[in-house]
Design a protein around this motif. Structure first.
Motif, PDB file in Angstrom:
ATOM      1  N   ASN A  59       5.285   4.683   2.542  1.00 11.05           N
ATOM      2  CA  ASN A  59       5.674   5.793   3.410  1.00 11.05           C
ATOM      3  C   ASN A  59       6.427   5.300   4.640  1.00 11.05           C
ATOM      4  O   ASN A  59       7.417   5.909   5.069  1.00 11.05           O
ATOM      5  N   ASN A  60       5.955   4.210   5.215  1.00 12.99           N
ATOM      6  CA  ASN A  60       6.638   3.634   6.380  1.00 12.99           C
ATOM      7  C   ASN A  60       8.058   3.201   6.015  1.00 12.99           C
ATOM      8  O   ASN A  60       8.992   3.346   6.815  1.00 12.99           O
TER       9      ASN A  60
ATOM     10  N   SER B  61       0.847  -1.197   0.000  1.00 12.66           N
ATOM     11  CA  SER B  61       0.000   0.000   0.000  1.00 12.66           C
ATOM     12  C   SER B  61       0.881   1.245   0.000  1.00 12.66           C
ATOM     13  O   SER B  61       2.095   1.175   0.240  1.00 12.66           O
TER      14      SER B  61
ATOM     15  N   GLU C 189       0.663   3.486   2.267  1.00 17.87           N
ATOM     16  CA  GLU C 189       1.070   3.613   3.673  1.00 17.87           C
ATOM     17  C   GLU C 189       2.348   2.814   3.941  1.00 17.87           C
ATOM     18  O   GLU C 189       3.265   3.307   4.626  1.00 17.87           O
ATOM     19  N   GLU C 190       2.437   1.611   3.409  1.00 18.54           N
ATOM     20  CA  GLU C 190       3.642   0.814   3.607  1.00 18.54           C
ATOM     21  C   GLU C 190       4.839   1.433   2.895  1.00 18.54           C
ATOM     22  O   GLU C 190       5.966   1.369   3.395  1.00 18.54           O
TER      23      GLU C 190
END
Length: 351
Positions: free
Chosen positions: A98-99, A93, A95-96
Protein backbone atom coordinates in the motif's frame (compact mmCIF):
# COMPACT_ATOMS: atom_id res chain seq x y z
CA UNK A 1 51.42 28.46 -14.35
CA UNK A 2 48.34 26.24 -14.53
CA UNK A 3 44.75 27.28 -14.10
CA UNK A 4 43.97 24.92 -11.21
CA UNK A 5 45.36 22.66 -8.55
CA UNK A 6 42.82 19.99 -7.60
CA UNK A 7 43.33 18.03 -4.37
CA UNK A 8 41.63 14.63 -4.37
CA UNK A 9 40.74 11.90 -6.86
CA UNK A 10 37.47 10.65 -5.41
CA UNK A 11 34.32 11.25 -7.41
CA UNK A 12 34.26 14.96 -6.59
CA UNK A 13 37.86 15.50 -7.68
CA UNK A 14 37.46 13.46 -10.85
CA UNK A 15 34.27 15.28 -11.85
CA UNK A 16 35.79 18.72 -11.33
CA UNK A 17 39.01 17.80 -13.13
CA UNK A 18 36.99 16.51 -16.08
CA UNK A 19 35.02 19.75 -16.17
CA UNK A 20 38.31 21.64 -16.36
CA UNK A 21 39.48 19.42 -19.20
CA UNK A 22 36.23 19.98 -21.10
CA UNK A 23 36.66 23.73 -20.76
CA UNK A 24 40.29 23.67 -21.92
CA UNK A 25 41.75 24.59 -18.53
CA UNK A 26 45.15 23.39 -17.35
CA UNK A 27 45.55 21.60 -14.02
CA UNK A 28 47.65 19.54 -11.63
CA UNK A 29 45.92 16.95 -9.42
CA UNK A 30 47.35 15.92 -6.05
CA UNK A 31 46.31 12.87 -4.02
CA UNK A 32 47.96 10.61 -1.46
CA UNK A 33 45.91 7.67 -2.79
CA UNK A 34 44.69 6.71 0.64
CA UNK A 35 41.62 4.48 0.46
CA UNK A 36 38.78 6.96 0.09
CA UNK A 37 35.09 6.35 0.69
CA UNK A 38 34.58 6.50 -3.09
CA UNK A 39 36.67 3.35 -3.46
CA UNK A 40 34.68 1.35 -0.91
CA UNK A 41 31.27 2.63 -1.98
CA UNK A 42 28.59 0.40 -3.42
CA UNK A 43 28.25 2.95 -6.20
CA UNK A 44 24.49 2.46 -6.56
CA UNK A 45 22.50 5.41 -7.83
CA UNK A 46 18.75 5.86 -7.76
CA UNK A 47 16.46 8.89 -7.89
CA UNK A 48 14.35 8.08 -4.81
CA UNK A 49 15.09 7.86 -1.09
CA UNK A 50 13.33 4.54 -0.63
CA UNK A 51 13.33 4.63 3.16
CA UNK A 52 11.18 7.76 3.23
CA UNK A 53 9.80 7.72 -0.34
CA UNK A 54 11.10 11.17 -1.20
CA UNK A 55 12.69 12.35 -4.41
CA UNK A 56 16.31 13.44 -4.55
CA UNK A 57 17.13 17.16 -4.75
CA UNK A 58 17.70 18.29 -8.38
CA UNK A 59 17.60 14.65 -9.48
CA UNK A 60 16.53 15.25 -13.09
CA UNK A 61 19.45 17.60 -13.68
CA UNK A 62 21.83 15.16 -12.00
CA UNK A 63 20.64 12.18 -14.05
CA UNK A 64 20.89 14.09 -17.32
CA UNK A 65 24.52 14.99 -16.63
CA UNK A 66 25.52 11.58 -15.24
CA UNK A 67 24.12 9.74 -18.26
CA UNK A 68 26.54 11.68 -20.46
CA UNK A 69 29.48 12.12 -18.08
CA UNK A 70 30.21 8.51 -17.11
CA UNK A 71 29.88 6.91 -20.58
CA UNK A 72 32.22 9.62 -21.88
CA UNK A 73 34.71 8.74 -19.13
CA UNK A 74 34.47 5.07 -20.07
CA UNK A 75 35.32 5.91 -23.68
CA UNK A 76 38.16 8.20 -22.66
CA UNK A 77 39.75 5.69 -20.28
CA UNK A 78 38.79 2.62 -22.34
CA UNK A 79 37.23 0.89 -19.35
CA UNK A 80 33.78 -0.31 -18.26
CA UNK A 81 32.50 1.24 -15.03
CA UNK A 82 28.96 2.58 -15.66
CA UNK A 83 26.22 -0.02 -15.30
CA UNK A 84 22.61 1.11 -15.74
CA UNK A 85 20.61 -1.68 -14.08
CA UNK A 86 17.10 -2.28 -12.79
CA UNK A 87 16.50 -1.79 -9.07
CA UNK A 88 13.68 -3.55 -7.26
CA UNK A 89 12.52 -3.06 -3.71
CA UNK A 90 11.34 -6.22 -1.97
CA UNK A 91 7.93 -5.69 -0.40
CA UNK A 92 7.44 -7.64 2.82
CA UNK A 93 3.77 -7.03 3.70
CA UNK A 94 0.42 -5.72 2.49
CA UNK A 95 1.21 -2.47 4.29
CA UNK A 96 4.41 -2.08 2.27
CA UNK A 97 2.45 -2.76 -0.91
CA UNK A 98 0.00 0.00 0.00
CA UNK A 99 2.83 2.39 0.82
CA UNK A 100 4.36 1.65 -2.57
CA UNK A 101 1.10 2.38 -4.41
CA UNK A 102 0.72 5.68 -2.55
CA UNK A 103 4.30 6.72 -3.31
CA UNK A 104 4.07 5.77 -6.99
CA UNK A 105 0.99 7.99 -7.30
CA UNK A 106 2.79 11.14 -6.14
CA UNK A 107 3.55 13.55 -9.00
CA UNK A 108 7.19 13.97 -7.98
CA UNK A 109 7.78 10.20 -7.85
CA UNK A 110 5.53 8.78 -10.56
CA UNK A 111 8.28 8.93 -13.20
CA UNK A 112 10.58 6.84 -11.03
CA UNK A 113 8.34 4.30 -9.26
CA UNK A 114 6.45 1.73 -11.32
CA UNK A 115 2.76 1.67 -10.34
CA UNK A 116 2.57 -2.09 -10.82
CA UNK A 117 3.85 -4.58 -8.28
CA UNK A 118 5.88 -7.18 -10.14
CA UNK A 119 5.90 -10.87 -9.37
CA UNK A 120 9.28 -12.48 -9.93
CA UNK A 121 10.70 -15.76 -8.71
CA UNK A 122 14.21 -16.02 -7.34
CA UNK A 123 15.34 -19.30 -5.84
CA UNK A 124 15.90 -18.97 -2.12
CA UNK A 125 14.23 -15.56 -1.76
CA UNK A 126 10.78 -14.96 -0.30
CA UNK A 127 8.98 -12.61 -2.69
CA UNK A 128 5.42 -13.36 -1.53
CA UNK A 129 4.40 -9.69 -1.63
CA UNK A 130 6.18 -8.87 -4.85
CA UNK A 131 8.64 -6.23 -5.93
CA UNK A 132 8.44 -2.53 -6.64
CA UNK A 133 10.55 -1.33 -9.57
CA UNK A 134 12.54 1.90 -9.45
CA UNK A 135 13.43 3.50 -12.79
CA UNK A 136 16.61 5.35 -13.82
CA UNK A 137 18.94 3.29 -11.62
CA UNK A 138 22.27 1.47 -11.79
CA UNK A 139 25.71 1.52 -10.28
CA UNK A 140 29.20 2.92 -10.86
CA UNK A 141 32.18 0.62 -10.30
CA UNK A 142 34.43 3.11 -8.54
CA UNK A 143 37.07 0.43 -7.97
CA UNK A 144 37.66 0.43 -11.72
CA UNK A 145 37.16 4.13 -12.40
CA UNK A 146 39.41 5.74 -9.79
CA UNK A 147 42.65 3.76 -10.42
CA UNK A 148 42.16 4.15 -14.18
CA UNK A 149 41.70 7.91 -13.83
CA UNK A 150 44.80 8.27 -11.68
CA UNK A 151 46.78 6.35 -14.29
CA UNK A 152 45.42 8.61 -17.03
CA UNK A 153 46.46 11.72 -15.10
CA UNK A 154 49.93 10.28 -14.62
CA UNK A 155 50.23 9.51 -18.32
CA UNK A 156 49.44 13.11 -19.29
CA UNK A 157 51.85 14.47 -16.66
CA UNK A 158 49.22 16.15 -14.49
CA UNK A 159 49.39 14.05 -11.31
CA UNK A 160 51.36 14.14 -8.08
CA UNK A 161 50.96 11.28 -5.62
CA UNK A 162 51.57 12.79 -2.19
CA UNK A 163 49.85 13.95 0.96
CA UNK A 164 48.97 17.61 0.69
CA UNK A 165 51.02 19.87 2.97
CA UNK A 166 48.80 22.81 3.88
CA UNK A 167 51.73 24.74 5.32
CA UNK A 168 53.35 24.76 1.88
CA UNK A 169 50.42 26.56 0.25
CA UNK A 170 51.10 30.24 -0.40
CA UNK A 171 48.36 32.50 -1.72
CA UNK A 172 47.92 36.06 -2.87
CA UNK A 173 45.00 37.98 -4.33
CA UNK A 174 46.07 36.85 -7.82
CA UNK A 175 47.14 33.21 -7.46
CA UNK A 176 48.31 30.32 -5.29
CA UNK A 177 51.58 28.38 -5.23
CA UNK A 178 52.45 24.98 -3.84
CA UNK A 179 55.94 23.45 -3.95
CA UNK A 180 56.82 25.22 -7.17
CA UNK A 181 53.38 24.82 -8.78
CA UNK A 182 51.72 28.14 -9.55
CA UNK A 183 47.99 28.22 -10.23
CA UNK A 184 45.16 30.69 -10.48
CA UNK A 185 42.97 28.65 -8.10
CA UNK A 186 43.01 25.56 -5.90
CA UNK A 187 40.02 23.29 -5.28
CA UNK A 188 40.00 20.89 -2.33
CA UNK A 189 37.94 17.75 -2.98
CA UNK A 190 39.30 15.65 -0.13
CA UNK A 191 36.25 13.90 1.25
CA UNK A 192 36.43 13.17 4.97
CA UNK A 193 40.05 14.37 4.98
CA UNK A 194 38.70 17.93 4.88
CA UNK A 195 38.65 17.88 8.67
CA UNK A 196 42.44 18.35 8.53
CA UNK A 197 42.16 21.29 6.13
CA UNK A 198 42.75 24.62 7.97
CA UNK A 199 40.72 26.56 5.41
CA UNK A 200 37.55 24.52 5.78
CA UNK A 201 37.82 22.36 8.92
CA UNK A 202 35.20 24.39 10.79
CA UNK A 203 32.49 23.34 8.33
CA UNK A 204 30.03 20.76 9.76
CA UNK A 205 31.37 17.72 7.91
CA UNK A 206 30.17 14.90 10.10
CA UNK A 207 31.25 11.71 8.39
CA UNK A 208 29.31 8.46 8.38
CA UNK A 209 31.13 5.15 8.39
CA UNK A 210 29.83 2.59 5.95
CA UNK A 211 30.71 -1.09 5.69
CA UNK A 212 30.29 -3.20 2.58
CA UNK A 213 30.88 -6.83 1.65
CA UNK A 214 31.51 -8.75 -1.53
CA UNK A 215 29.66 -12.05 -1.22
CA UNK A 216 29.40 -15.08 -3.50
CA UNK A 217 25.91 -16.60 -3.76
CA UNK A 218 26.14 -19.36 -6.40
CA UNK A 219 22.43 -20.24 -6.60
CA UNK A 220 20.84 -16.81 -6.39
CA UNK A 221 20.81 -16.08 -10.14
CA UNK A 222 19.68 -12.48 -9.74
CA UNK A 223 20.43 -10.04 -12.57
CA UNK A 224 19.04 -6.87 -10.98
CA UNK A 225 19.77 -4.77 -7.90
CA UNK A 226 17.65 -5.73 -4.92
CA UNK A 227 16.81 -3.53 -1.92
CA UNK A 228 15.52 -5.38 1.12
CA UNK A 229 16.80 -3.49 4.14
CA UNK A 230 20.31 -4.13 2.86
CA UNK A 231 21.02 -3.94 -0.85
CA UNK A 232 22.47 -6.49 -3.25
CA UNK A 233 24.19 -5.51 -6.49
CA UNK A 234 25.13 -8.29 -8.96
CA UNK A 235 28.67 -7.73 -10.25
CA UNK A 236 29.16 -10.98 -12.18
CA UNK A 237 30.33 -14.55 -11.58
CA UNK A 238 27.79 -15.07 -8.76
CA UNK A 239 29.38 -12.18 -6.84
CA UNK A 240 27.31 -9.42 -5.26
CA UNK A 241 27.95 -6.22 -3.38
CA UNK A 242 26.16 -6.31 -0.03
CA UNK A 243 25.65 -3.06 1.81
CA UNK A 244 25.58 -0.87 3.60
CA UNK A 245 25.85 0.10 7.24
CA UNK A 246 25.61 3.57 8.75
CA UNK A 247 27.68 4.42 11.83
CA UNK A 248 27.83 8.03 13.02
CA UNK A 249 30.26 7.42 15.90
CA UNK A 250 33.14 5.37 14.49
CA UNK A 251 35.29 7.48 12.12
CA UNK A 252 37.81 4.78 11.17
CA UNK A 253 38.02 2.80 7.93
CA UNK A 254 38.48 -0.51 9.75
CA UNK A 255 35.83 -3.22 9.12
CA UNK A 256 34.13 -4.35 12.33
CA UNK A 257 32.48 -7.47 13.67
CA UNK A 258 29.36 -5.44 14.42
CA UNK A 259 29.20 -4.20 10.84
CA UNK A 260 29.65 -7.73 9.52
CA UNK A 261 26.87 -9.02 11.75
CA UNK A 262 24.50 -6.27 10.62
CA UNK A 263 25.14 -6.99 6.95
CA UNK A 264 24.92 -10.76 7.25
CA UNK A 265 21.82 -10.66 9.45
CA UNK A 266 20.22 -8.41 6.84
CA UNK A 267 21.11 -10.85 4.08
CA UNK A 268 19.82 -13.87 5.98
CA UNK A 269 16.54 -12.08 6.69
CA UNK A 270 15.39 -12.61 3.10
CA UNK A 271 17.74 -15.17 1.52
CA UNK A 272 17.76 -18.86 2.34
CA UNK A 273 20.85 -19.84 0.36
CA UNK A 274 24.45 -20.69 1.09
CA UNK A 275 26.90 -17.86 0.51
CA UNK A 276 30.54 -17.02 1.01
CA UNK A 277 32.03 -13.72 2.18
CA UNK A 278 34.81 -12.74 -0.23
CA UNK A 279 35.76 -9.32 1.09
CA UNK A 280 34.75 -6.90 3.86
CA UNK A 281 35.42 -3.17 3.36
CA UNK A 282 34.81 0.04 5.28
CA UNK A 283 35.11 3.77 4.65
CA UNK A 284 33.88 7.09 6.01
CA UNK A 285 31.45 8.95 3.78
CA UNK A 286 31.76 12.76 3.74
CA UNK A 287 28.29 13.53 5.06
CA UNK A 288 26.90 16.82 6.33
CA UNK A 289 24.39 17.34 9.12
CA UNK A 290 21.85 19.04 6.83
CA UNK A 291 22.38 16.43 4.07
CA UNK A 292 23.58 19.05 1.58
CA UNK A 293 26.99 19.35 -0.11
CA UNK A 294 29.69 21.89 0.70
CA UNK A 295 30.76 24.16 -2.15
CA UNK A 296 32.30 27.59 -1.99
CA UNK A 297 35.24 29.89 -1.43
CA UNK A 298 37.45 30.24 1.62
CA UNK A 299 37.10 33.40 3.68
CA UNK A 300 40.89 33.76 3.64
CA UNK A 301 41.38 33.86 -0.10
CA UNK A 302 39.32 34.22 -3.26
CA UNK A 303 41.63 31.62 -4.82
CA UNK A 304 40.83 28.71 -2.48
CA UNK A 305 37.69 26.58 -2.96
CA UNK A 306 36.04 23.45 -1.60
CA UNK A 307 33.95 20.69 -3.22
CA UNK A 308 32.85 18.21 -0.57
CA UNK A 309 30.01 16.66 1.38
CA UNK A 310 28.65 14.43 -1.38
CA UNK A 311 27.60 11.79 1.18
CA UNK A 312 25.85 8.65 -0.02
CA UNK A 313 24.75 10.07 -3.38
CA UNK A 314 28.09 11.06 -4.83
CA UNK A 315 27.64 9.18 -8.11
CA UNK A 316 24.84 11.48 -9.26
CA UNK A 317 25.95 14.58 -7.38
CA UNK A 318 29.57 14.74 -8.56
CA UNK A 319 29.10 15.83 -12.21
CA UNK A 320 26.31 18.24 -11.28
CA UNK A 321 28.24 19.89 -8.44
CA UNK A 322 31.40 20.14 -10.52
CA UNK A 323 29.46 22.21 -13.05
CA UNK A 324 28.00 24.41 -10.31
CA UNK A 325 31.39 25.13 -8.74
CA UNK A 326 33.06 25.75 -12.09
CA UNK A 327 30.39 28.27 -13.08
CA UNK A 328 30.70 29.94 -9.68
CA UNK A 329 34.46 30.39 -10.06
CA UNK A 330 34.75 31.15 -13.77
CA UNK A 331 31.42 32.77 -14.61
CA UNK A 332 30.46 34.36 -11.30
CA UNK A 333 27.17 32.44 -11.20
CA UNK A 334 25.94 32.29 -7.62
CA UNK A 335 25.70 28.91 -5.90
CA UNK A 336 22.34 27.60 -4.78
CA UNK A 337 22.02 28.32 -1.07
CA UNK A 338 21.35 24.60 -0.49
CA UNK A 339 24.94 23.75 -1.46
CA UNK A 340 26.92 26.90 -0.65
CA UNK A 341 29.12 26.82 2.44
CA UNK A 342 28.05 30.41 3.03
CA UNK A 343 24.74 29.14 4.37
CA UNK A 344 26.69 28.75 7.61
CA UNK A 345 27.20 31.85 9.72
CA UNK A 346 30.98 31.52 9.94
CA UNK A 347 31.25 31.41 6.15
CA UNK A 348 29.00 34.33 5.29
CA UNK A 349 30.84 36.43 2.73
CA UNK A 350 31.56 40.02 3.64
CA UNK A 351 29.61 42.60 1.70
Amino acid sequence: MVDYIVVGTGLAGIAFTEKLAQEGKTFIVIDAEERSSSLVAGGMYNPVVLKRFTDVWKVNEQLALADVFYPALEAKLQIKCWYPMDLYRRLASVEEQNNWFQAADRPNLSAFLSPEIEKKKIDGVDLSFGLGKVNATGYLETDDLIPAYRQYLSQIGCYKKESFDYDALVYTAEDVSYKGIHARNIVFAEGFGMLQNPFFNTLPLDGTKGELMIVKIPNLNCDFMLKAGVFLIPIGNDHYKLGATYNWEDKTDVPTAAGAAELLDGLRSFIDLDFEVIEHLAGVRPTVKDRRPLLGRSLESNRIYVLNGLGTRGVLLAPYLAEQLYNYIENNIALDENISIHRYKKFKLKK
